[in-house]
Design a protein around this motif. Sequence first.
Motif, short mmCIF file in Angstrom:
data_model
loop_
_atom_site.label_atom_id
_atom_site.label_comp_id
_atom_site.label_asym_id
_atom_site.label_seq_id
_atom_site.Cartn_x
_atom_site.Cartn_y
_atom_site.Cartn_z
N GLU A 74 0.83 -1.21 0.00
CA GLU A 74 0.00 0.00 0.00
C GLU A 74 0.86 1.26 0.00
N LEU A 83 -3.30 3.56 -2.43
CA LEU A 83 -3.21 2.74 -3.63
C LEU A 83 -2.65 1.39 -3.18
N MET A 85 -2.09 -2.82 -3.67
CA MET A 85 -1.95 -3.91 -4.64
C MET A 85 -1.66 -5.20 -3.88
N ASP A 89 -1.90 -8.49 -8.38
CA ASP A 89 -1.63 -7.26 -9.13
C ASP A 89 -0.15 -7.10 -9.46
N LYS A 130 -4.60 -3.26 -11.74
CA LYS A 130 -5.59 -3.03 -10.68
C LYS A 130 -6.39 -1.75 -10.88
N TYR A 131 -5.73 -0.69 -11.33
CA TYR A 131 -6.37 0.63 -11.37
C TYR A 131 -6.58 1.16 -12.78
N TYR A 132 -7.81 1.58 -13.03
CA TYR A 132 -8.11 2.36 -14.23
C TYR A 132 -7.66 3.78 -13.87
N THR A 133 -6.88 4.39 -14.72
CA THR A 133 -6.28 5.68 -14.40
C THR A 133 -6.58 6.70 -15.49
N SER A 145 -9.47 4.50 -10.23
CA SER A 145 -10.61 3.66 -9.89
C SER A 145 -10.18 2.21 -10.06
N VAL A 146 -10.71 1.34 -9.23
CA VAL A 146 -10.37 -0.08 -9.37
C VAL A 146 -10.92 -0.56 -10.71
N LYS A 148 -12.28 -2.92 -13.69
CA LYS A 148 -13.19 -4.07 -13.79
C LYS A 148 -12.70 -4.95 -14.93
N ASP A 152 -13.89 -10.65 -13.20
CA ASP A 152 -14.34 -10.15 -11.89
C ASP A 152 -15.83 -10.35 -11.69
#
Length: 152
Positions: A74, A83, A85, A89, A130-133, A145-146, A148, A152
Amino acid sequence: LDVYALRIGGKLSSFCYSGCKVVIDTGTSLIAAPSRFVDPLYYKLNDAIWEHPRRGVKRGGKSCEPDVPAGLLEFVLLNNVTLAMNPRDYGIVEKPKKRRWKCEPMLMAIDIPPPIGPSLFILGEPFFRKYYTVFDGIRGNLGFSVAKHPSD
């Protein structure tokens, strides 16, 4: 981005006591850390993964197990934005010669001189698993955002 704390397995790490920075980069294939941090960070994450009954490998052997609490990595930013993981991830499944499959942390060393470094982490492709950026170059903002995924 300024990092106010780095936690491994929910425990505060000494890596960023004197301050760290993190860069989010789509062109970096691993998580890059200052060379003085890479080995200790690798061993802390690797030890957590090895304590898992299947060495961090999810059933079927195609991905790393997400549920390894001691392996949670983290980065705590401004306003306590975290953030996080897990091994799924930041890990990759590998099979060393004549050994069992295992999950390996995807880390590399990078030393950036001041004023940007020396305590700079680069979060590359494992972060984007892991993250949409969203990068807003006009306003100078970043949004996370996490992500998808179809599974999932």
